[in-house]
Design an enzyme around this catalytic site. Structure first.
Site, PDB file in Angstrom:
ATOM      1  N   LYS A 162      82.163  17.843  -2.544  1.00  0.00           N
ATOM      2  CA  LYS A 162      82.524  18.586  -3.766  1.00  0.00           C
ATOM      3  C   LYS A 162      84.050  18.686  -3.867  1.00  0.00           C
ATOM      4  O   LYS A 162      84.622  18.507  -4.946  1.00  0.00           O
ATOM      5  CB  LYS A 162      81.874  19.971  -3.768  1.00  0.00           C
ATOM      6  CG  LYS A 162      80.366  19.930  -3.942  1.00  0.00           C
ATOM      7  CD  LYS A 162      79.960  19.308  -5.279  1.00  0.00           C
ATOM      8  CE  LYS A 162      78.472  19.090  -5.406  1.00  0.00           C
ATOM      9  NZ  LYS A 162      78.091  18.262  -6.565  1.00  0.00           N
TER      10      LYS A 162
ATOM     11  N   TYR B  54      78.570  17.897   2.843  1.00  0.00           N
ATOM     12  CA  TYR B  54      78.200  18.214   1.452  1.00  0.00           C
ATOM     13  C   TYR B  54      79.354  18.931   0.747  1.00  0.00           C
ATOM     14  O   TYR B  54      79.796  18.540  -0.329  1.00  0.00           O
ATOM     15  CB  TYR B  54      76.932  19.084   1.403  1.00  0.00           C
ATOM     16  CG  TYR B  54      76.809  19.835   0.099  1.00  0.00           C
ATOM     17  CD1 TYR B  54      76.418  19.189  -1.063  1.00  0.00           C
ATOM     18  CD2 TYR B  54      77.166  21.192   0.019  1.00  0.00           C
ATOM     19  CE1 TYR B  54      76.369  19.856  -2.264  1.00  0.00           C
ATOM     20  CE2 TYR B  54      77.120  21.869  -1.179  1.00  0.00           C
ATOM     21  CZ  TYR B  54      76.716  21.204  -2.316  1.00  0.00           C
ATOM     22  OH  TYR B  54      76.684  21.868  -3.503  1.00  0.00           O
TER      23      TYR B  54
ATOM     24  N   SER C  51      81.143  23.413  -6.825  1.00  0.00           N
ATOM     25  CA  SER C  51      80.501  24.544  -6.142  1.00  0.00           C
ATOM     26  C   SER C  51      81.537  25.518  -5.603  1.00  0.00           C
ATOM     27  O   SER C  51      82.646  25.129  -5.212  1.00  0.00           O
ATOM     28  CB  SER C  51      79.667  23.998  -4.985  1.00  0.00           C
ATOM     29  OG  SER C  51      79.275  25.036  -4.117  1.00  0.00           O
TER      30      SER C  51
HETATM   31  C1  UD1 Z   1      74.242  27.158  -0.086  1.00  0.00           C
HETATM   32  C2  UD1 Z   1      75.344  26.285   0.422  1.00  0.00           C
HETATM   33  C3  UD1 Z   1      76.274  25.955  -0.710  1.00  0.00           C
HETATM   34  C4  UD1 Z   1      75.513  25.261  -1.802  1.00  0.00           C
HETATM   35  C5  UD1 Z   1      74.361  26.135  -2.255  1.00  0.00           C
HETATM   36  C6  UD1 Z   1      73.500  25.330  -3.189  1.00  0.00           C
HETATM   37  C7  UD1 Z   1      75.698  26.891   2.764  1.00  0.00           C
HETATM   38  C8  UD1 Z   1      76.636  27.505   3.751  1.00  0.00           C
HETATM   39  N1  UD1 Z   1      76.067  26.935   1.489  1.00  0.00           N
HETATM   40  O1  UD1 Z   1      74.813  28.403  -0.516  1.00  0.00           O
HETATM   41  O2  UD1 Z   1      77.277  25.089  -0.250  1.00  0.00           O
HETATM   42  O3  UD1 Z   1      76.376  25.014  -2.875  1.00  0.00           O
HETATM   43  O4  UD1 Z   1      73.562  26.523  -1.148  1.00  0.00           O
HETATM   44  O5  UD1 Z   1      72.505  26.107  -3.720  1.00  0.00           O
HETATM   45  O6  UD1 Z   1      74.658  26.413   3.123  1.00  0.00           O
HETATM   46  N2  UD1 Z   1      69.263  33.387   3.259  1.00  0.00           N
HETATM   47  C9  UD1 Z   1      68.372  34.067   4.072  1.00  0.00           C
HETATM   48  N3  UD1 Z   1      67.171  33.499   4.347  1.00  0.00           N
HETATM   49  C10 UD1 Z   1      66.813  32.259   3.878  1.00  0.00           C
HETATM   50  C11 UD1 Z   1      67.729  31.560   3.028  1.00  0.00           C
HETATM   51  C12 UD1 Z   1      68.944  32.158   2.772  1.00  0.00           C
HETATM   52  O7  UD1 Z   1      68.661  35.179   4.534  1.00  0.00           O
HETATM   53  O8  UD1 Z   1      65.720  31.781   4.171  1.00  0.00           O
HETATM   54  C13 UD1 Z   1      70.553  34.011   2.940  1.00  0.00           C
HETATM   55  C14 UD1 Z   1      71.748  33.187   3.394  1.00  0.00           C
HETATM   56  O9  UD1 Z   1      72.099  33.477   4.717  1.00  0.00           O
HETATM   57  C15 UD1 Z   1      72.794  33.636   2.362  1.00  0.00           C
HETATM   58  C16 UD1 Z   1      71.986  33.920   1.100  1.00  0.00           C
HETATM   59  O10 UD1 Z   1      70.644  34.109   1.539  1.00  0.00           O
HETATM   60  O11 UD1 Z   1      73.408  34.823   2.795  1.00  0.00           O
HETATM   61  C17 UD1 Z   1      72.015  32.782   0.113  1.00  0.00           C
HETATM   62  O12 UD1 Z   1      71.675  31.582   0.785  1.00  0.00           O
HETATM   63  P1  UD1 Z   1      71.444  30.195   0.013  1.00  0.00           P
HETATM   64  O13 UD1 Z   1      70.502  30.410  -1.118  1.00  0.00           O
HETATM   65  O14 UD1 Z   1      71.073  29.181   1.027  1.00  0.00           O
HETATM   66  O15 UD1 Z   1      72.856  29.876  -0.638  1.00  0.00           O
HETATM   67  P2  UD1 Z   1      74.288  29.753   0.071  1.00  0.00           P
HETATM   68  O16 UD1 Z   1      74.183  29.650   1.527  1.00  0.00           O
HETATM   69  O17 UD1 Z   1      75.144  30.838  -0.493  1.00  0.00           O
END
Ligand code: UD1
Length: 335
Positions: A154, A150, A125
């Site tokens: 990795k 987690y 990842s």
């Molecule tokens: C997350 C994990 C990453 C993992 C990946 C797996 C963290 C810090 N990172 O990535 O280690 O490999 O998932 O898929 O948790 N967001 C919102 N609202 C929501 C959900 C997300 O605004 O309800 C935003 C988050 O703040 C982020 C973006 O959407 O900026 C993507 O979030 P997400 O899909 O959870 O992925 P990551 O956080 O990048």
């Protein structure tokens, strides 16, 4: 015909990769303990490819079961997806994460060694880079201290594999995924989050479907053009294809070193608001969302430098954000 073991083959990225492998003519054996997957996925894979992959319900922590599997199967290569992946849960249950993600990996590597299975693709990842100092992120960017158990599994998983390639007849490739999204165009397989989705796109599609009232956008005060965080969203179909290319590199002995690493992303960063707007455009649905505080542990921006994957693997993401979001929406509507 080469036989490929796919651990976690009923999971999100695993199931799409199994379809791609079968379509390329590989024989597939799946190991999955069903801890975060449904057995129906097996039938859904079969209905896409018209070939039933072999399936073994095995928990990789169960050493005897893994031994038994390798004693009875001739495996040419392994794609290792099986792992727990909920960041928040890993903070609450670190030992369960280390036991499952690292214990399972060690058991797998031991049996691969015993049975001279020398080809491995590892599901890693972009989380290993943390908040990188420079964007886009290249494979030589420093590994940052993990934000969660987690993420640590990795990092350590990659190290375990690298150490093993130094002493054993093992050739391995770690693929560092950015943010996988989307579903198969047939809408027969896709992401199946258990409970409340933690990731952005499943939360968006569930909100549009009326399962969730409102999407919370975590943070609107980031140092980005629109204030929301930036990620590199890659279609799971492009990702699945990259596994085939990497596996063929191993089988064809094209590797330059026993252990190699590639970033898998589109190379393009998108903000949360851009994802929302794009989703609204392709689905024709207005999304209910509000801005809230940042989520702990989140970084500002991450997107891949894909030059190495382009040049060395000859792979490039081909599908757009719109295509990925539309496929995720079509999949959501079947659930
Ligand atoms: C997350 C994990 C990453 C993992 C990946 C797996 C963290 C810090 N990172 O990535 O280690 O490999 O998932 O898929 O948790 N967001 C919102 N609202 C929501 C959900 C997300 O605004 O309800 C935003 C988050 O703040 C982020 C973006 O959407 O900026 C993507 O979030 P997400 O899909 O959870 O992925 P990551 O956080 O990048």
């Amino acid at each position: 015909m080469k036989k490929v073991l796919v651990t976690g083959g009923l999971g999100y990225i695993g199931s799409h990769t199994v379809v791609a492998l079968q379509e390329e003519g590989f024989e597939v054996a799946i190991i999955d303990d069903l801890s975060n997957a449904k057995i129906e996925v097996l039938e859904n894979i079969r209905s896409i490819t018209h070939k039933a992959p072999a399936y073994h319900q095995i928990d990789l922590k169960d050493k005897a079961a893994v031994q038994q599997f390798f004693a009875t199967q001739a495996i040419d290569g392994v794609i290792h997806f099986a792992a727990s992946k909920a960041v928040g849960e890993s903070v609450q249950k670190p030992l369960a994460y280390y036991e499952n993600n690292l214990g399972g990996l060690v058991n797998l590597l031991q049996e691969m060694d015993r049975h001279k299975t020398t080809h491995l693709i590892f599901s890693s990842s972009c989380t290993v880079y943390g908040q990188a100092d420079a964007l886009p992120i290249t494979e030589s960017a420093p590994i940052k201290p993990a934000e969660s158990p987690y993420g640590n599994t990795k990092q350590v998983g990659e190290e375990i594999i690298k150490d093993q390639t130094a002493v054993a007849d093992l050739k391995a490739i770690s693929l560092r995924y950015f943010n996988p999204i989307g579903a198969h165009e047939s809408a027969k397989i896709g992401e199946l989050p258990i409970g409340v989705p933690q990731n952005l796109v499943p939360f968006i599609t569930q909100t549009a479907a009326g399962i969730r009232k409102e999407l919370s956008v975590f943070g609107s005060d980031y140092n980005t053009p629109d204030g929301t965080a930036i990620r590199d969203y890659i279609h799971v179909i492009d990702l699945a294809r990259a596994h085939i290319v990497a596996l063929k590199r191993l089988f064809n002995k094209d590797q330059k070193a026993p252990y190699e690493v590639f970033n898998l992303g589109t190379g393009k960063g998108c903000s949360v608001l851009e994802v929302i707007q794009s989703f609204e455009k392709v689905s024709g649905k207005k999304l209910n969302y509000k801005m809230v505080a940042r989520r702990a542990g989140d970084i500002t921006a991450a997107y891949a430098d894909t030059t190495t994957a382009n040049k060395v693997l000859g792979w490039k993401a081909a599908l757009s954000l719109e295509t990925a979001l539309l496929s995720a929406w079509k999949w959501q509507q079947t659930l």
